[in-house]
Enzyme design. Structure first.
Site, short mmCIF file in Angstrom:
data_model
loop_
_atom_site.label_atom_id
_atom_site.label_comp_id
_atom_site.label_asym_id
_atom_site.label_seq_id
_atom_site.Cartn_x
_atom_site.Cartn_y
_atom_site.Cartn_z
N ASN A 106 0.87 -1.18 0.00
CA ASN A 106 0.00 0.00 0.00
C ASN A 106 0.91 1.23 0.00
O ASN A 106 1.44 1.61 1.03
CB ASN A 106 -0.90 -0.04 1.25
CG ASN A 106 -1.74 1.22 1.37
OD1 ASN A 106 -1.80 2.03 0.46
ND2 ASN A 106 -2.40 1.38 2.52
N TRP A 107 1.06 1.79 -1.18
CA TRP A 107 1.99 2.92 -1.31
C TRP A 107 1.42 4.22 -0.76
O TRP A 107 2.12 5.22 -0.70
CB TRP A 107 2.40 3.10 -2.78
CG TRP A 107 3.42 2.12 -3.25
CD1 TRP A 107 4.00 1.10 -2.54
CD2 TRP A 107 4.01 2.07 -4.56
NE1 TRP A 107 4.90 0.42 -3.31
CE2 TRP A 107 4.93 0.99 -4.56
CE3 TRP A 107 3.84 2.81 -5.72
CZ2 TRP A 107 5.68 0.66 -5.69
CZ3 TRP A 107 4.59 2.47 -6.84
CH2 TRP A 107 5.50 1.41 -6.82
N LYS A 108 0.12 4.22 -0.46
CA LYS A 108 -0.53 5.45 0.03
C LYS A 108 -0.23 6.60 -0.94
O LYS A 108 -0.20 6.39 -2.14
CB LYS A 108 -0.09 5.74 1.47
CG LYS A 108 -0.29 4.52 2.37
CD LYS A 108 -0.19 4.81 3.82
CE LYS A 108 -0.42 3.51 4.59
NZ LYS A 108 -0.47 3.70 6.02
N HIS A 158 -9.80 1.27 4.23
CA HIS A 158 -8.57 1.50 4.99
C HIS A 158 -8.87 2.49 6.12
O HIS A 158 -9.68 3.40 5.95
CB HIS A 158 -7.47 2.03 4.07
CG HIS A 158 -6.14 2.08 4.75
ND1 HIS A 158 -5.78 3.09 5.60
CD2 HIS A 158 -5.10 1.20 4.74
CE1 HIS A 158 -4.57 2.85 6.08
NE2 HIS A 158 -4.13 1.70 5.57
N GLU A 205 -7.37 4.97 7.15
CA GLU A 205 -7.18 6.38 6.78
C GLU A 205 -8.39 6.91 6.00
O GLU A 205 -8.77 8.07 6.13
CB GLU A 205 -5.87 6.54 6.00
CG GLU A 205 -4.67 6.40 6.92
CD GLU A 205 -3.43 5.80 6.30
OE1 GLU A 205 -3.30 5.80 5.06
OE2 GLU A 205 -2.58 5.31 7.06
N GLU A 224 -5.93 -4.55 10.43
CA GLU A 224 -4.92 -3.52 10.69
C GLU A 224 -5.30 -2.72 11.94
O GLU A 224 -6.12 -1.79 11.86
CB GLU A 224 -4.82 -2.55 9.50
CG GLU A 224 -4.38 -3.21 8.21
CD GLU A 224 -3.75 -2.19 7.27
OE1 GLU A 224 -2.60 -2.39 6.90
OE2 GLU A 224 -4.41 -1.20 6.93
N GLY A 248 1.91 2.66 10.71
CA GLY A 248 2.87 3.74 10.53
C GLY A 248 3.55 4.18 11.82
O GLY A 248 4.20 5.22 11.86
N SER A 279 2.88 -1.72 10.55
CA SER A 279 4.32 -1.76 10.84
C SER A 279 4.95 -3.12 10.54
O SER A 279 5.82 -3.58 11.28
CB SER A 279 4.59 -1.32 12.29
OG SER A 279 4.16 0.02 12.49
N GLY A 312 2.65 -0.91 4.36
CA GLY A 312 2.73 0.49 3.97
C GLY A 312 4.18 0.92 3.80
O GLY A 312 4.81 0.67 2.78
N GLY A 313 4.73 1.56 4.83
CA GLY A 313 6.07 2.15 4.75
C GLY A 313 7.13 1.23 4.19
O GLY A 313 7.95 1.64 3.34
P1 PGA Z 1 2.46 0.60 7.68
O1 PGA Z 1 1.03 0.81 6.99
O2 PGA Z 1 3.03 -0.70 7.17
O3 PGA Z 1 3.27 1.80 7.26
O4 PGA Z 1 2.22 0.54 9.16
C1 PGA Z 1 0.15 -0.27 6.78
C2 PGA Z 1 -1.13 0.20 6.13
O5 PGA Z 1 -1.63 1.27 6.48
O6 PGA Z 1 -1.69 -0.49 5.26
#
Ligand code: PGA
Length: 253
Positions: free
Chosen positions: A9-11, A97, A99, A169, A175, A215, A236-237
Site C-alpha cells: 500500500n503505497w498510500k 482502509h 485512513e 490492521e 505507521g 508496521s 505500507g512504509g
Molecule cells: P504501515 O502501513 O506498514 O506503514 O504501518 C500499513 C497500512 O496502512 O496499510
C-alpha cells in the site's frame, strides 16, 4: 491451502519515474518466488504506468487500487470507479482502509457498498478492519472488527466471499513502528475468521485470506506468517523500497 497474499500500500507516495525504478529493481528480486501472491497498490496516477511496467510479470505481481467509488460513472468530481480500475488492469482494490474511514469519513455502510460493487466489476476487495487504541484499551477489539467486517460483507454472496481478502490492521500499529504482537494478531484474526464462518459457513471462512497490517517489516514478517490464521500482509512504509518489499514477499511464502 490458502495462498498467502502480500500487498504493498503505497498510500500517497511516488512519481512516475520512481515507480519505473521500483518495478525495475523489484521484479528481478522476486522472479523465482512461488507460492505467494504479490500485489502493488500505487496511487491512481501511477496505476497505468505500474500496470505497463508489471505486464511481464502478470500472474506473479498483481495491481491494486487504494480506493474506488461505488458508482460506475457520472458527476462525482475527484472519484474513480470500479470499471476504470478494471480498465487500467487492476485485479484488487483496498477498501475501508482506516485512513479512509478516519480522514475521509467513510462509514461502515459505504465500505460495504463499495465491496459489493467491486465484485460486480470483477475486482477483489482487500477489506480493511481494525480497532483504534482507545477501542482496544476499552476491550472492544473483537466487537469493532465484527461490526466493520459484517457491514463490509453485508451484500456479498458466499461464493464471492471465498475470494475476499481481509486485512486486519490495528489503527495504533499503522505507521507507528509499534506492530501488534503475533499472539494477539493471531487471536484477533482467528476471531475474524469465526465471524466469517458464522456468516458464510466454515468452508468459505477457511478459504478467505486474512492479512495482518501495521508496521510490518522484513524483520517481523516471518513471525506473522508462522501463525496459522495469518495469510499475508498489507504493507505500507516498508513497501516503498523494492529491496525491503521483496524481502517481505520472500519471507511471506
Ligand atoms: P504501515 O502501513 O506498514 O506503514 O504501518 C500499513 C497500512 O496502512 O496499510
Amino acid at each position: 491451502m490458502r495462498t498467502p497474499v502480500i500487498a504493498a500500500n503505497w498510500k500517497m507516495h511516488k512519481t512516475l519515474s520512481e515507480t519505473a525504478g521500483f518495478v525495475k529493481e523489484f521484479l528481478p528480486l522476486v522472479r523465482d518466488l512461488d507460492g505467494v501472491e504479490m500485489v502493488i497498490c500505487p496511487p491512481f496516477t501511477l496505476l497505468g504506468a505500474a500496470g505497463w511496467a508489471l505486464a511481464d510479470a502478470k500472474g506473479k505481481v498483481g495491481l491494486g487500487a487504494q480506493n474506488m467509488y461505488k458508482e460506475v460513472q457520472g458527476a462525482f468530481t475527484g472519484e474513480v470507479s470500479g470499471p476504470m480500475l478494471k480498465d487500467v488492469g487492476c485485479g484488487y482494490v483496498i477498501l475501508g482502509h482506516s485512513e479512509r474511514r478516519a480522514i475521509f469519513g467513510e462509514s461502515d455502510e459505504l465500505v460495504g457498498e463499495k465491496v459489493r460493487v467491486a465484485y460486480t466489476h470483477g475486482l477483489i476487495p482487500i477489506l480493511c478492519v481494525g480497532e483504534t487504541l482507545q477501542e482496544r484499551e476499552a476491550g472492544q477489539t473483537d466487537a469493532v472488527n465484527r461490526r466493520q467486517l459484517l457491514a463490509g460483507v453485508a451484500g456479498i454472496t458466499p461464493e464471492q466471499a471465498r475470494s475476499l481478502v481481509v486485512a486486519y490492521e490495528p489503527v495504533w500499529a499503522i505507521g507507528t513502528g509499534r506492530n501488534c504482537n503475533t499472539t494477539d494478531a493471531q487471536a484477533t484474526i482467528a476471531a475474524i475468521r469465526t465471524v466469517l464462518a458464522e456468516k458464510f459457513g466454515q468452508e468459505v471462512a477457511d478459504a478467505v485470506r486474512i492479512q495482518y497490517g501495521g508496521s510490518v517489516k522484513p524483520n517481523n514478517i516471518a513471525d506473522y506468517m508462522a501463525q496459522p490464521d495469518i495469510d499475508g500482509a498489507l504493507v505500507g512504509g516498508a513497501s516503498l523500497e523494492a529491496a525491503s518489499f521483496a524481502a517481505i514477499c520472500k519471507a511471506g511464502k
